[in-house]
Every structure is written in C-alpha cells, then in structure tokens.
Design an enzyme around this catalytic site. Structure first.
Site, mmCIF file in Angstrom:
data_model
loop_
_atom_site.group_PDB
_atom_site.id
_atom_site.type_symbol
_atom_site.label_atom_id
_atom_site.label_comp_id
_atom_site.label_asym_id
_atom_site.label_seq_id
_atom_site.Cartn_x
_atom_site.Cartn_y
_atom_site.Cartn_z
ATOM 1 N N SER A 1 0.833 -1.119 0.006
ATOM 2 C CA SER A 1 0.098 0.153 -0.010
ATOM 3 C C SER A 1 0.805 1.214 -0.192
ATOM 4 C CB SER A 1 -0.718 -0.016 1.165
ATOM 5 O OG SER A 1 -2.059 0.981 1.109
ATOM 6 N N ASP B 1 -0.712 -4.196 -4.078
ATOM 7 C CA ASP B 1 -1.503 -3.279 -4.072
ATOM 8 C C ASP B 1 -1.388 -1.814 -3.592
ATOM 9 O OD1 ASP B 1 -4.249 -3.020 -4.937
ATOM 10 O OD2 ASP B 1 -4.996 -2.903 -3.017
ATOM 11 N N HIS C 1 -7.724 -5.448 -0.323
ATOM 12 C CA HIS C 1 -6.604 -4.410 -0.317
ATOM 13 C C HIS C 1 -5.524 -5.587 0.497
ATOM 14 C CE1 HIS C 1 -4.190 -1.086 -0.769
ATOM 15 N NE2 HIS C 1 -4.170 -0.644 0.722
#
Length: 451
Positions: A158, A182, A252
C-alpha cells in the site's frame, strides 16, 4: 516438574529468553494514538536465519554494532502501509519466516507505525516522503560498508509501495527490485511519476493490484503489473458495508496473502498478458509466445525468471484468477466447443473434472457464450484445483432463462487444453446436453487432425 509441565512452559520460557536477549518488537499502538496523531519514527527490525523470530533493532548510524547484519548477503526491506488502528500488520510473522526459508538474506521489517497510525490519512501520506528519506540515508550507509544496490529488494504494501518508489528514485533506479503489493491509490492517482511509484524506480518493478476500485492504484506502475481477479472484488471478501471493517480492507489485504502463497511455493498462478479483464475471461489472451519456452509469467516471488524478456517489453499488464482461500492458485484450461444446432444458442457452461480421488469445478458465467453451428467457440475455464490425470468430465449447459422453453445443445466436439502443462488435449465427440442436466463422459486424446 513433570515432562508435560515443562513442555507446556516452553513457549513462555522462549518468550522470556527472547526478552532477556533484547528482541525488538514491532510497535503496537491503538486507536487513541491514531486520534491523537503520531510523529514519524522509523525503526528497522533485522531478521536473519539465525534470529528468525527474534528481531534485532538496527542502528541508523552504526552498522558494525550488529554482528548478524552481513552485507555480503542480499537485503530485503518489507514496508507496511497505512495503519489507522495502530495495530501491527497481521502478516509480518508469516512473511518473515517464509522469506528467510526461501533465501539466506538480511530481512529488515521497516516499522514506521509511528507515522502510519493516524486517522488523518493525508498526514500518513506526508510521512511517506520522510520515511523514504530515512531509508535512503540508511541504504547510503550500507553502500559505504560494501553493500550492492543491485542486491536490495524492497517489498512495499500500500503506502509502503510508494515509499519503496521514493527510495528507489533517490538512487536513480539502481536498486535491484521493488515489489509493490496493491499500491495505495488515494492521493497518488493522477500524480506524475516522481510523486509515486514508477517502473524507473528500480532495475525491476513488479506490481500486484487487488483493490483498484477503492484503496488501490488502478493504472500499471511497473515492468509487469498483475491484476488478480481483475484487480477488484476478491473471492470470499465481503460485498456489503454491513460486514464491518473487513468490507473496506479485505480486497486490499488480499495482496499480501496472495504474495505469501507465492513465496511459500504453495502453488503457482499463471498470468496472461491482456488489455482488459473481459478479454482475459473471454479467452482472447491465451498466447504466451512472446515469453518463449518459459511460457506466460507466474505471479509473485519467482517472476524474476521472466525479468529479461519483461524488461525488453518495458510494460506488461497481466491477469489471473484465484480461489477465495489458500491455496489461491487456480488451474486453467482452454475449452473449445463446436455445435451442430441449426439455430444459434446462448448460454453458460459448467465443467467438472474428475480424477482418482479429486474433483475440480469451473463455471464459465461471466457472460453468455454464443454457440454457432460448425464454428468453434473458445471458452476459458478456471478450475479451483489441479487434479492431475483427468478420468472423467461432466458438462452442464444453462441459459439462465427460468420461464422460457428448455433448450438442447448438440455438441459436435469439445476440446480441453491444459494451459500450464505440455500434454495432449482431451476431446469428446457427439454429445447432447439438455439444459441444466449434467452429462458425464470419459474423454479421449484428441485426434491429430483436431489440433
């Protein structure tokens, strides 16, 4: 003390010994810290094969103080993302153990929880630049002591993906590899390359997308970008907000779980280059010729086997499908169907493969397929497991029309081709499928004229 009592106390004894030896623990915060706001503090937790479960806290200025830190070994940095609740990432122990099992490396878990734990997401984004400067200075110190930038691998989750990109840009793309799981989308979507992760940030950049419609980044960012299940709506993740917090983070977080499977060699997910997820599902992107004898790349840790050809291609966008739980990988078959109905038929096909003791199922229902007389219809089937040798096959045809007359599909030939193994295709000729009625048969090797 009885033996069983001693054994029961072993975990506690191990923890106490670990504490006595000064094991460094990942920062554990809570919601109160997030509401108050945290100031950035970057801690570097070193794990090696000699201290897998007991991290050493690295000094940012004195590398010689840590006997375990051997700069002749490759170094991997694992960098977490936004932590709105302040809790440590649930995957840190697994990724540490699995990476060290695969390779003899210096594994540094970058703990920037003080800085990532903040209800103000914009502040956490701001802190990514400062965290990157901190890591840049540390890596510069590593190079002064003989470390090679080419031997550095950064795995960013992330926001951690963009931190990796900022660090890589500071070294003008000389770092060996960046793996982005991601990458965060909010505050980075639409920004120029210098303000986010980019393929120029390392010698090789591989990216996984699992939540492009919410928390993740939609567009390609690396030399190869993998879109699991199209990059949205991961299997077994909640579909409504009534499921609580998991509705917002499940897609996610799936990126890390998929990557762990690849490190663990649980199974391999073959990914196919394609311009869109729809074309991928329609079986329009099954050619792997551009990758030579190696075939289409496999997602995850071992994708570097395709590094040379991927660098020549510059940017490759790929798709693959997964199960909802580990093992996540699916088994892919190309299915070619030719009918001899006079009229066009539209519908869906469910296929079951029967092995000696296993059964695998694939339902091709993302869109209704068009079947036309004497014209081959190509389908792409994703089975939940690999059963090995196929003994029998079951087919079911359906139209989804509850109130209309039942149709029949007269199949002249159906051919199943395994997409991962070099083996002869399986065929069956002259089958009558009544709508919603399963038909089971033994396939035979396809005749040479049908290849």
């Amino acid at each position: 003390m009885f033996l069983w009592q001693y054994l029961a106390l072993l975990p506690l004894i191990t923890v106490d010994l670990c504490k006595a030896q000064g094991c460094a623990e990942f920062t554990d915060l809570n919601l109160s810290h997030s509401f108050i706001g945290t100031s950035l503090d970057v801690r570097l937790l070193l794990h090696t094969r000699k201290n897998v479960s007991c991290a050493s806290l690295l000094s940012h200025t004195n590398l010689t103080a840590h006997a375990q830190f051997n700069l002749s070994r490759p170094t991997t940095f694992v960098i977490h993302g936004y932590r709105p609740t302040g809790s440590p990432p649930m995957w840190r122990k697994n990724i540490t153990e699995l990476l060290l099992e695969r390779d003899d490396i210096n594994l540094i878990v970058v703990d920037w929880n003080h800085g990532a734990a903040n209800v103000n997401y914009f502040k956490a984004v701001e802190n990514t630049h400062r965290a990157a400067e901190n890591l840049t200075a540390f890596i510069q110190l590593m190079t002064k002591h003989g470390a090679s930038l080419s031997s550095i691998h950064m795995i960013g989750v992330s926001l951690g993906a963009h931190i990796s990109g900022f660090v890589g840009a500071n070294f003008i793309g000389s770092i060996g590899r960046i793996t982005a799981l991601d990458p965060a989308g909010p505050q980075f979507t639409g920004t120029p390359p210098e303000q986010r992760l980019d393929s120029s940030d390392a010698q090789f950049v591989d990216v996984l997308h699992t939540d492009i419609d919410a928390l993740g980044f939609r567009e390609p960012l690396g030399h190869i970008d993998f879109y699991a299940n199209g990059g949205t709506d991961q299997p077994n993740c909640p579909k409504t907000v009534f499921s609580g917090g998991s509705y917002f983070k499940c897609d996610h977080q799936r990126s890390v779980l998929l990557y762990l499977d690849s490190v663990n060699r649980t199974c391999a997910s073959r990914a196919f280059p394609c311009s869109s997820y729809k074309d991928f599902l329609d079986g329009k992107c099954l050619s792997c010729e551009r990758f030579g004898d190696a075939g289409c790349p496999v997602f995850g840790y071992d994708v570097t086997k395709w590094k040379d050809v991927l660098l020549k291609l510059r940017q490759t966008k790929t798709y693959f499908t997964t199960n909802g739980v580990s093992p996540f990988c699916m088994t892919n078959y190309r299915v070619d169907v030719m009918i001899w109905n006079e009229d066009v038929r539209w519908g869906y096909i469910t296929i079951k493969l029967h092995g000696t003791r296993k059964e695998a199922v694939a339902t091709i229902n993302h869109t209704a397929a068009k079947f036309t007389k004497f014209k081959e219809t190509r389908l792409f089937a994703h089975f939940d497991k690999d059963i090995g040798l196929v003994k029998k096959v079951s087919l079911t045809f359906s139209t989804g029309n509850v109130f209309k007359p039942k149709y029949k599909l007269r199949i002249l030939r159906v051919r199943l081709t395994h997409m991962e193994r070099e083996e002869r295709s399986l065929c069956r000729y002259d089958i009558l499928l009544k709508e919603s009625k399963e038909v089971t048969f033994r396939p035979v090797p396809c005749e040479e004229s049908n290849f």
